[in-house]
Design a protein around this motif. Structure first.
Motif, short mmCIF file in Angstrom:
data_model
loop_
_atom_site.label_atom_id
_atom_site.label_comp_id
_atom_site.label_asym_id
_atom_site.label_seq_id
_atom_site.Cartn_x
_atom_site.Cartn_y
_atom_site.Cartn_z
N UNK A 51 0.82 -1.21 0.00
CA UNK A 51 0.00 0.00 0.00
C UNK A 51 0.86 1.26 0.00
N UNK A 52 2.10 1.15 0.47
CA UNK A 52 2.99 2.31 0.52
C UNK A 52 3.81 2.49 -0.74
N UNK A 53 3.66 1.58 -1.69
CA UNK A 53 4.42 1.69 -2.94
C UNK A 53 3.56 2.24 -4.07
N UNK A 54 2.28 2.44 -3.85
CA UNK A 54 1.37 2.83 -4.91
C UNK A 54 1.53 4.31 -5.26
N UNK A 55 1.38 4.62 -6.56
CA UNK A 55 1.47 6.00 -6.99
C UNK A 55 0.07 6.61 -7.09
N UNK A 56 0.01 7.88 -7.51
CA UNK A 56 -1.27 8.58 -7.57
C UNK A 56 -2.24 7.89 -8.52
N UNK A 57 -1.76 7.49 -9.69
CA UNK A 57 -2.65 6.85 -10.67
C UNK A 57 -3.23 5.55 -10.12
N UNK A 58 -2.40 4.73 -9.47
CA UNK A 58 -2.88 3.47 -8.91
C UNK A 58 -3.88 3.72 -7.77
N UNK A 59 -3.61 4.72 -6.95
CA UNK A 59 -4.53 5.03 -5.86
C UNK A 59 -5.85 5.56 -6.40
N UNK A 60 -5.79 6.39 -7.43
CA UNK A 60 -7.03 6.87 -8.05
C UNK A 60 -7.89 5.72 -8.54
N UNK A 61 -7.26 4.78 -9.22
CA UNK A 61 -8.01 3.63 -9.73
C UNK A 61 -8.60 2.81 -8.59
N UNK A 62 -7.82 2.58 -7.54
CA UNK A 62 -8.29 1.77 -6.42
C UNK A 62 -9.38 2.48 -5.62
N UNK A 63 -9.23 3.79 -5.41
CA UNK A 63 -10.26 4.54 -4.69
C UNK A 63 -11.54 4.61 -5.53
N UNK A 64 -11.39 4.82 -6.84
CA UNK A 64 -12.56 4.95 -7.70
C UNK A 64 -13.35 3.66 -7.81
N UNK A 65 -12.66 2.53 -7.81
CA UNK A 65 -13.34 1.23 -7.94
C UNK A 65 -13.85 0.71 -6.60
N UNK A 66 -13.38 1.31 -5.52
CA UNK A 66 -13.73 0.81 -4.19
C UNK A 66 -12.85 -0.32 -3.71
N UNK A 67 -11.81 -0.66 -4.50
CA UNK A 67 -10.91 -1.73 -4.08
C UNK A 67 -10.12 -1.35 -2.84
N UNK A 68 -9.86 -0.07 -2.67
CA UNK A 68 -9.16 0.45 -1.49
C UNK A 68 -9.86 1.69 -0.98
N UNK A 69 -9.69 1.94 0.29
CA UNK A 69 -10.19 3.17 0.91
C UNK A 69 -9.02 4.06 1.27
N UNK A 70 -9.19 5.40 1.18
CA UNK A 70 -8.14 6.29 1.67
C UNK A 70 -7.76 6.01 3.12
N UNK A 71 -8.70 5.54 3.92
CA UNK A 71 -8.39 5.24 5.32
C UNK A 71 -7.36 4.12 5.42
N UNK A 72 -7.54 3.06 4.63
CA UNK A 72 -6.57 1.95 4.64
C UNK A 72 -5.18 2.43 4.23
N UNK A 73 -5.14 3.25 3.19
CA UNK A 73 -3.86 3.71 2.66
C UNK A 73 -3.18 4.65 3.65
N UNK A 74 -3.95 5.54 4.24
CA UNK A 74 -3.37 6.49 5.20
C UNK A 74 -2.90 5.75 6.46
N UNK A 75 -3.64 4.76 6.90
CA UNK A 75 -3.18 3.97 8.06
C UNK A 75 -1.84 3.31 7.77
N UNK A 76 -1.70 2.77 6.56
CA UNK A 76 -0.43 2.14 6.17
C UNK A 76 0.68 3.17 6.11
N UNK A 77 0.38 4.36 5.60
CA UNK A 77 1.39 5.41 5.49
C UNK A 77 1.82 5.89 6.88
N UNK A 78 0.89 6.01 7.80
CA UNK A 78 1.22 6.43 9.17
C UNK A 78 2.12 5.39 9.85
N UNK A 79 1.79 4.13 9.67
CA UNK A 79 2.61 3.08 10.26
C UNK A 79 4.02 3.09 9.65
N UNK A 80 4.09 3.28 8.35
CA UNK A 80 5.38 3.34 7.69
C UNK A 80 6.17 4.56 8.17
#
Length: 468
Positions: free
Chosen positions: A16-45
């Motif tokens: 989750x910490x290796x994804x770029x903006x385009x990949x995050x856009x696609x994942x957020x738009x499809x519902x495959x990922x939530x910004x909350x999941x990604x931000x939690x991973x970024x905070x832990x990292x």
């Protein structure tokens, strides 16, 4: 302490910490990922990176999670604010952030939280960027390495015994390790491009004025604000949110600059100037070999590359007249009783600034105007300029200059960066190879206002040369 490695510091980051903006856009738009999941991973990292490399002054768990939940709701409602809505972002401890303490890497500054975002921060917030933390800087951003009396030494994730460069060293480390996707840096003499080179990441010093600045920098119109990321595409997305006109920045050119939107780019037929001799210091042979190999690949892709020398004389002294007088001005704002804990190097720089006469300072401004005009002419004759980003490889953390180099100030080894602050063209640094197990940066310089073109060239170069 870990020994030098030859693999990218992002290699041990969670997916989750290796994804770029385009990949995050696609994942957020499809519902495959939530910004909350990604931000939690970024905070832990970020917490992990802080323990190992000291890249942060503050990690804002509560604020980041609240912003991530708001972004999650917008994505679910198909109402995302921009391409960076919900994307983990860090801010350097030099720009004002509403509700955060901003100390400029110093114990001598006020600990009262800021009441208002800087314009660049406000632009990112309006675009939905999630601020996960504040990154380290040397005191007042005065040097091109990152250590300070207030927050200690920041270390390079390629080799913790080495500096990551500076002054945006914490941002570069966060970028290199995946502790966030987007990182705001400042660059008054190489402070974005040097640490990007030392950490194998991407950094753009935009055309002066594209990103508004408020309050004004003590270092005046050599100081720029720009994006630090792991790719040119992410930097472009960040720049689009940060840039634009703000009435709070009187120094901005009045009127819009050309859009930084992507356009097709081909090296074929491009006329490129190759700058390999810094105003001071000596280019490392190891860096010269890596840069020469990168240039051969660009020539093979169709570019015509010609050796050049920068116009003008006395660039080192010219820059010192601007930079050191800025340090003197900043020191003058600090009460006498608060000065005892200041970085001795900063105090010495301020003392040098105080030795400039008014006549000498005005002469330096006039010389700068002539140099800037000559650089505009040079960039009218060439599509782009290429150069090493730095004259040396990363050296021991906690030092201003490489041990045994005979140098006395950071400007003596950063001669490929500060001239472009004087002339205000857009310039970026990108990874182009390894030397002695450490990253080497290639600098691309373009005409003023042509930030999008420089990013186009950077994307083409990254595709050609590969990443860490």
């Amino acid at each position: 302490m870990n020994s030098r490695q030859s693999v990218s510091p992002i290699s041990d980051a969670p997916d989750l910490c290796r994804m770029d903006v385009a990949a995050l856009n696609a994942a957020f738009g499809s519902g495959a990922l939530s910004p909350v999941e990604v931000v939690q991973a970024a905070l832990a990292r970020a917490e992990d990176v802080q323990q190992r490399f000291n890249a942060f002054t503050f990690i804002d768990h509560a604020g980041a999670l609240a912003a991530a939940r708001a972004a999650e709701a917008r994505w679910r409602a198909d109402a995302a604010l921009s391409a960076i809505d919900g994307v983990p972002t860090t801010l350097k401890d030099i720009v004002h952030v509403e509700g955060w303490t901003v100390r400029y890497g110093s114990r001598a500054t006020d600990a009262t939280p800021m009441l208002q975002d800087a314009p660049s921060v406000a632009g990112l917030r309006a675009a939905g960027a999630v601020f996960i933390g504040q990154t380290t800087t040397p005191e007042f951003g005065w040097k091109a390495v990152t250590d300070s009396p207030a927050f200690g030494i920041t270390r390079n994730p390629w080799n913790p015994e080495c500096t990551p460069g500076g002054s945006s060293g914490g941002a570069a480390v966060a970028s290199a390790t995946g502790a966030g996707v987007l990182h705001l840096g400042t660059d008054g003499g190489g402070s974005i491009r040097v640490p990007a080179a030392f950490t194998g990441t991407f950094g753009l010093k935009p055309t002066f004025g594209r990103v508004p600045a408020d309050p004004p920098s003590a270092f005046g119109t050599v100081a720029h604000i720009g994006p630090m990321t792991r790719s040119p595409a992410d930097a472009r997305a960040m720049l689009s949110a940060m840039g634009g006109r703000s009435l709070r920045d009187w120094s901005q050119p009045w009127g819009a600059m050309p859009s930084p939107d992507p356009r097709p780019f081909d090296w074929k037929g491009r006329k490129v100037g190759l700058w390999m001799t810094p105003p001071t210091g000596t280019l490392s042979l190891a860096i010269k070999r890596v840069i020469s190999d990168a240039v051969r690949q660009i020539e093979a892709a169709g570019a015509t590359v010609e050796p050049i020398r920068l116009p003008g004389e006395g660039l080192h002294e010219m820059f010192h007249a601007h930079w050191m007088t800025g340090a003197a001005s900043r020191l003058a704002q600090i009460p006498q009783e608060a000065r005892r804990d200041l970085d001795p190097g900063f105090v010495e720089a301020a003392a040098e600034g105080n030795r400039f006469s008014l006549r000498g300072y005005i002469s330096a401004q006039q010389a700068r105007a002539r140099f800037g005009a000559a650089m505009d002419q040079l960039l009218a004759d060439y599509d782009l300029l290429l150069s090493p980003a730095t004259a040396c490889l990363p050296f021991a953390a906690g030092r201003e200059v490489p041990e045994g180099s005979g140098l006395s100030r950071w400007t003596e080894w950063a001669g490929f960066s500060y001239p472009i602050n004087l002339s205000q063209q857009p310039a970026c640094t990108l990874f182009c190879g390894l030397a002695e197990g450490l990253p080497v940066g290639l600098q691309i310089v373009g005409p003023r206002g042509a930030d999008g073109f420089v990013l186009d060239a950077a994307e083409a170069a990254t595709s050609l040369l590969g990443g860490p």
